[in-house]
Design a protein around this motif. Structure first.
Motif, PDB file in Angstrom:
ATOM      1  N   ARG A 151       0.709  -1.326   0.069  1.00  0.00           N
ATOM      2  CA  ARG A 151      -0.151  -0.102   0.276  1.00  0.00           C
ATOM      3  C   ARG A 151       0.935   0.928  -0.601  1.00  0.00           C
ATOM      4  NH1 ARG A 151      -4.739   1.321  -0.024  1.00  0.00           N
ATOM      5  NH2 ARG A 151      -5.656  -1.377   0.704  1.00  0.00           N
ATOM      6  N   GLY A 152       1.370   1.196  -1.245  1.00  0.00           N
ATOM      7  CA  GLY A 152       1.969   2.858  -1.440  1.00  0.00           C
ATOM      8  C   GLY A 152       1.778   4.354  -1.457  1.00  0.00           C
ATOM      9  N   ARG A 153       1.937   4.786  -1.874  1.00  0.00           N
ATOM     10  CA  ARG A 153       1.507   5.995  -2.552  1.00  0.00           C
ATOM     11  C   ARG A 153       1.877   6.447  -3.784  1.00  0.00           C
ATOM     12  NH1 ARG A 153       3.116  11.338   0.756  1.00  0.00           N
ATOM     13  NH2 ARG A 153       4.382  10.693   1.118  1.00  0.00           N
ATOM     14  N   LEU A 156       2.755   0.956  -9.245  1.00  0.00           N
ATOM     15  CA  LEU A 156       2.621   0.688 -10.970  1.00  0.00           C
ATOM     16  C   LEU A 156       2.119  -0.333 -11.209  1.00  0.00           C
ATOM     17  CD1 LEU A 156       4.542   0.868 -13.754  1.00  0.00           C
ATOM     18  CD2 LEU A 156       5.499  -1.175 -13.273  1.00  0.00           C
ATOM     19  N   MET A 157       0.631   0.575 -11.846  1.00  0.00           N
ATOM     20  CA  MET A 157      -0.590  -0.212 -11.866  1.00  0.00           C
ATOM     21  C   MET A 157      -0.552  -0.556 -13.368  1.00  0.00           C
ATOM     22  SD  MET A 157      -4.039   0.816 -12.025  1.00  0.00           S
ATOM     23  CE  MET A 157      -4.566   1.503 -10.422  1.00  0.00           C
ATOM     24  N   LYS A 158      -1.089  -1.446 -14.047  1.00  0.00           N
ATOM     25  CA  LYS A 158      -1.911  -2.020 -15.572  1.00  0.00           C
ATOM     26  C   LYS A 158      -2.981  -1.861 -15.401  1.00  0.00           C
ATOM     27  CE  LYS A 158      -3.761  -4.934 -16.769  1.00  0.00           C
ATOM     28  NZ  LYS A 158      -5.346  -5.127 -17.449  1.00  0.00           N
ATOM     29  N   ILE A 282      -4.722 -10.338  -0.714  1.00  0.00           N
ATOM     30  CA  ILE A 282      -4.803  -9.325  -0.256  1.00  0.00           C
ATOM     31  C   ILE A 282      -5.439  -9.474  -1.856  1.00  0.00           C
ATOM     32  CG2 ILE A 282      -2.525  -7.924  -1.247  1.00  0.00           C
ATOM     33  CD1 ILE A 282      -1.576 -10.126   0.832  1.00  0.00           C
ATOM     34  N   GLU A 283      -5.910  -7.479  -2.424  1.00  0.00           N
ATOM     35  CA  GLU A 283      -6.440  -7.904  -3.579  1.00  0.00           C
ATOM     36  C   GLU A 283      -5.247  -7.625  -4.656  1.00  0.00           C
ATOM     37  OE1 GLU A 283      -9.547  -4.724  -4.190  1.00  0.00           O
ATOM     38  OE2 GLU A 283      -8.426  -4.236  -5.897  1.00  0.00           O
ATOM     39  N   VAL A 284      -4.911  -8.174  -5.589  1.00  0.00           N
ATOM     40  CA  VAL A 284      -4.126  -7.576  -7.012  1.00  0.00           C
ATOM     41  C   VAL A 284      -4.653  -7.518  -7.965  1.00  0.00           C
ATOM     42  CG1 VAL A 284      -1.914  -9.512  -5.793  1.00  0.00           C
ATOM     43  CG2 VAL A 284      -3.965 -10.105  -7.334  1.00  0.00           C
ATOM     44  N   GLY A 285      -5.944  -7.222  -8.401  1.00  0.00           N
ATOM     45  CA  GLY A 285      -6.154  -7.050 -10.028  1.00  0.00           C
ATOM     46  C   GLY A 285      -7.440  -7.178  -9.200  1.00  0.00           C
ATOM     47  N   HIS A 286      -8.201  -6.183 -10.285  1.00  0.00           N
ATOM     48  CA  HIS A 286      -9.902  -6.142  -9.827  1.00  0.00           C
ATOM     49  C   HIS A 286     -10.506  -5.635 -11.692  1.00  0.00           C
ATOM     50  CE1 HIS A 286     -13.399  -3.137  -7.738  1.00  0.00           C
ATOM     51  NE2 HIS A 286     -13.387  -4.022  -8.695  1.00  0.00           N
ATOM     52  N   ILE A 319      -4.798  -3.781 -12.444  1.00  0.00           N
ATOM     53  CA  ILE A 319      -3.118  -5.085 -11.586  1.00  0.00           C
ATOM     54  C   ILE A 319      -2.414  -4.355 -11.416  1.00  0.00           C
ATOM     55  CG2 ILE A 319      -1.328  -6.974 -11.794  1.00  0.00           C
ATOM     56  CD1 ILE A 319      -3.050  -8.229 -14.247  1.00  0.00           C
ATOM     57  N   GLY A 320      -2.197  -4.514  -9.851  1.00  0.00           N
ATOM     58  CA  GLY A 320      -1.178  -3.579  -9.194  1.00  0.00           C
ATOM     59  C   GLY A 320      -0.012  -4.229  -9.397  1.00  0.00           C
ATOM     60  N   VAL A 321       0.764  -3.906 -10.164  1.00  0.00           N
ATOM     61  CA  VAL A 321       2.475  -4.277 -11.026  1.00  0.00           C
ATOM     62  C   VAL A 321       3.212  -4.113  -9.576  1.00  0.00           C
ATOM     63  CG1 VAL A 321       4.204  -4.527 -12.395  1.00  0.00           C
ATOM     64  CG2 VAL A 321       1.460  -3.899 -13.291  1.00  0.00           C
ATOM     65  N   SER A 322       2.999  -3.506  -8.906  1.00  0.00           N
ATOM     66  CA  SER A 322       4.549  -2.964  -7.686  1.00  0.00           C
ATOM     67  C   SER A 322       4.013  -3.925  -6.811  1.00  0.00           C
ATOM     68  CB  SER A 322       4.144  -2.069  -6.910  1.00  0.00           C
ATOM     69  OG  SER A 322       2.854  -0.959  -7.575  1.00  0.00           O
ATOM     70  N   ARG A 323       2.476  -4.068  -6.895  1.00  0.00           N
ATOM     71  CA  ARG A 323       1.537  -4.537  -5.181  1.00  0.00           C
ATOM     72  C   ARG A 323       1.964  -6.171  -5.705  1.00  0.00           C
ATOM     73  NH1 ARG A 323      -4.486  -4.023  -2.689  1.00  0.00           N
ATOM     74  NH2 ARG A 323      -3.369  -1.946  -1.875  1.00  0.00           N
ATOM     75  N   LEU A 324       2.432  -6.739  -6.553  1.00  0.00           N
ATOM     76  CA  LEU A 324       2.436  -8.457  -6.907  1.00  0.00           C
ATOM     77  C   LEU A 324       4.182  -8.809  -6.313  1.00  0.00           C
ATOM     78  CD1 LEU A 324       1.053  -8.782 -10.268  1.00  0.00           C
ATOM     79  CD2 LEU A 324       0.864 -10.079  -7.710  1.00  0.00           C
TER      80      LEU A 324
HETATM   81  P1  ATP Z   1      -7.234  -1.076  -2.571  1.00  0.00           P
HETATM   82  O1  ATP Z   1      -8.851  -1.600  -1.967  1.00  0.00           O
HETATM   83  O2  ATP Z   1      -6.617  -2.557  -1.646  1.00  0.00           O
HETATM   84  O3  ATP Z   1      -6.763  -0.266  -1.999  1.00  0.00           O
HETATM   85  P2  ATP Z   1      -8.175  -0.107  -4.810  1.00  0.00           P
HETATM   86  O4  ATP Z   1      -9.813  -0.994  -4.860  1.00  0.00           O
HETATM   87  O5  ATP Z   1      -8.191   1.194  -4.236  1.00  0.00           O
HETATM   88  O6  ATP Z   1      -7.595  -0.944  -3.505  1.00  0.00           O
HETATM   89  P3  ATP Z   1      -8.060   0.124  -7.416  1.00  0.00           P
HETATM   90  O7  ATP Z   1      -8.695   1.058  -7.942  1.00  0.00           O
HETATM   91  O8  ATP Z   1      -9.010  -1.033  -8.002  1.00  0.00           O
HETATM   92  O9  ATP Z   1      -7.379  -0.338  -6.034  1.00  0.00           O
HETATM   93  O10 ATP Z   1      -6.646  -0.276  -8.629  1.00  0.00           O
HETATM   94  C1  ATP Z   1      -6.307  -1.272  -9.404  1.00  0.00           C
HETATM   95  C2  ATP Z   1      -4.975  -2.119  -8.619  1.00  0.00           C
HETATM   96  O11 ATP Z   1      -4.191  -1.409  -7.883  1.00  0.00           O
HETATM   97  C3  ATP Z   1      -5.735  -2.913  -7.088  1.00  0.00           C
HETATM   98  O12 ATP Z   1      -6.057  -4.543  -7.410  1.00  0.00           O
HETATM   99  C4  ATP Z   1      -4.598  -3.189  -6.254  1.00  0.00           C
HETATM  100  O13 ATP Z   1      -3.620  -4.279  -6.615  1.00  0.00           O
HETATM  101  C5  ATP Z   1      -3.490  -1.729  -7.147  1.00  0.00           C
HETATM  102  N1  ATP Z   1      -3.896  -0.485  -5.527  1.00  0.00           N
HETATM  103  C6  ATP Z   1      -4.527  -0.053  -5.534  1.00  0.00           C
HETATM  104  N2  ATP Z   1      -4.043   1.310  -4.305  1.00  0.00           N
HETATM  105  C7  ATP Z   1      -2.684   0.183  -4.185  1.00  0.00           C
HETATM  106  C8  ATP Z   1      -1.887   1.353  -3.317  1.00  0.00           C
HETATM  107  N3  ATP Z   1      -2.237   1.913  -2.471  1.00  0.00           N
HETATM  108  N4  ATP Z   1      -0.447   0.855  -3.086  1.00  0.00           N
HETATM  109  C9  ATP Z   1       0.578  -0.486  -4.276  1.00  0.00           C
HETATM  110  N5  ATP Z   1      -1.108  -1.326  -4.821  1.00  0.00           N
HETATM  111  C10 ATP Z   1      -1.980  -0.913  -4.947  1.00  0.00           C
END
Ligand code: ATP
Ligand code: MG
Length: 439
Positions: A151-153, A156-158, A282-286, A319-324
């Motif tokens: 949970r960074g600020r 990297l996202m796809k 942990i959510e890695v994609g949505h 997809i949360g690339v850096s979270r992965l």
């Molecule tokens: P979360 O519920 O964890 O805050 P989100 O539902 O706000 O995530 P989405 O908008 O669906 O996130 O973003 C797509 C993906 O980006 C998430 O599935 C997650 O893997 C990644 N992601 C979201 N917020 C962060 C964060 N603060 N740091 C790292 N990865 C993140």
């Protein structure tokens, strides 16, 4: 890469402020360093992992017909004023002003920008469907950045966005993306389970979160273990055929999977007890279908076959690339360190020279190293064997090629599989072919 000359700063001590194991291991293994709260610099080994994950994500996006673009990190506030989200987004959005007093923001997501780009270039239904994606840094000023890159600020996202002429088309786009995600996570060696998520005012069932089991996860999850056994890469699905996509989707959704918010005790009771998987995730994609929400708000319409204009149907897919990187470590480590899945490891193997300076050891190590210097890490440091073993386990290379004076004299290499700890002795050729580098 030669370890003696590389920037792979490992730490013996456990960093005090890191609460979860992946964060501790990422710091200790020299993958990242924090530069500000929730903001990280990626060091060589970490960057290699990030790139390998990105590449797998990219290949599977391309395979379902999505096209890669690269949108900027900075966005004009005006776009978000058009969609009505500028004020609604709240303090998570980092807002800035340029020298001409124009309002900008560091993108937390890209629905507005892609809708605008689409509108600038597409005027007819004939161009539909379109799915565009990019792999780009996002910024969300999270109240409590924590757990390192999880949970960074800045992260990297796809993110992909689909545009379709009608609901049936949007459903097909959604299912294609679902397939791409299942294949991506399978290739990454992680068990990310799709779970129905809240769709808010949109309604329907077209929102899934992909969740990895890990004790530090933020939501409770329940699913049928059969989902872990599916071979999505081996399943033939014709992505241009709606019936084939539907059959795939029905099969996937026939298995029970839900987060605590959506959990249904009655349906859960129907799952064979031996296959029930329950824990934190942990959510890695949505992936998310949201219809004409943005095209309508931003006034982006195209001409239909009947001459009437209409608002295209959209979905977005993250997809949360850096979270992965963190999530994979959460799911794959032991007391000694990281255990990288082969598919994402920064190096395929490390060569441990147990007696640097010994001519036979040096020569054999050098010979191994030269077979694939870009894929191998050569620990040529003058350190004690114990230090090298500990660092190799910490960094988590899938294989260790151990060369000591006795083996070197006989042309024998000890091969250790990091995941199982299994050690076997081999000739050089045999060892190389076992790790996939043989001629
Ligand atoms: P979360 O519920 O964890 O805050 P989100 O539902 O706000 O995530 P989405 O908008 O669906 O996130 O973003 C797509 C993906 O980006 C998430 O599935 C997650 O893997 C990644 N992601 C979201 N917020 C962060 C964060 N603060 N740091 C790292 N990865 C993140
Ligand atoms: Mg989400």
């Amino acid at each position: 890469m030669r370890l003696s000359r590389s920037f792979l700063p490992t730490l013996k001590e456990t960093p005090a402020d890191a609460q979860i194991v992946s964060h501790r291991l990422m710091l200790r293994a020299g993958l990242v360093r924090q530069t500000a709260s929730g903001i990280y610099a990626w060091l060589p080994a970490g960057l290699r992992v990030l790139r390998r994950i990105s590449q797998i994500v990219r290949e599977e996006q391309d395979a379902v017909g999505a096209q890669e673009v690269l949108m900027p990190t900075l966005q004009p506030a005006e776009l978000w004023k058009r969609s009505g989200r500028y004020d609604a987004y709240g303090p998570e959005m980092l807002r800035l002003t340029d020298r001409h007093e124009r309002d900008l923001l560091y993108g937390p997501t890209n629905e507005e920008m892609i809708t605008d780009l689409f509108g600038q270039s597409v005027s007819s239904y004939r161009a539909l469907p379109q799915t565009l994606y990019h792999i780009q840094w996002k910024f969300r000023d999270e109240v409590r950045p924590r757990f390192g890159v999880m949970r960074g600020r800045e992260f990297l996202m796809k993110d992909a966005y689909s545009f379709d002429a009608d609901y049936a088309g949007a459903v097909a786009s959604y299912r294609r993306m679902m397939l791409a995600y299942l294949r991506t996570f399978q290739r990454l060696g992680v068990k990310a389970i799709p779970m129905v998520a809240d769709t808010g005012p949109i309604g329907g069932e077209l929102s899934h979160e992909f969740i990895i089991l890990a004790p530090t996860g933020e939501s409770g999850v329940f699913y049928d273990g059969a989902l872990e056994e599916q071979d999505w890469l081996g399943q033939p699905v014709d992505i241009d055929d709606h019936a084939s996509l539907e059959a795939f989707f029905e099969r996937m959704t026939s298995f029970y999977a839900a987060t605590d918010e959506k959990h249904d005790e009655a349906a859960w009771a129907g799952v064979d007890p031996s296959r029930r998987r329950e824990g934190r995730g942990i959510e890695v994609g949505h992936i998310f279908y949201f219809g004409t929400k943005y095209t309508e708000a931003m006034g982006v319409s195209v001409n239909g076959a009947d001459g009437q204009s209409f608002f295209p149907e959209m979905g977005s897919y993250g997809i949360g690339v850096s979270r992965l990187v963190g999530a994979i470590i959460e799911a794959s480590h032991d007391e000694a360190g990281i255990i990288w899945p082969d598919e994402v490891a920064p190096f395929d193997a490390v060569i441990l020279n147990l007696k640097s300076g010994d001519p036979a050891c040096d020569a054999l190590c050098e010979r191994l190293y030269q077979t694939a210097p870009d894929r191998l890490l050569y620990d040529d440091r003058p350190d004690r064997a114990g230090v090298k073993f500990a660092d190799a386990d910490l960094m988590g290379h899938p294989w260790q090629l151990v060369v000591g004076p006795r083996g070197a004299a006989a042309g024998v290499v000890e091969l250790k599989r990091r995941a199982t700890g299994e050690r076997t002795e081999h000739s050089v050729e045999d060892a190389l072919s076992r790790i996939g580098l043989g001629s």
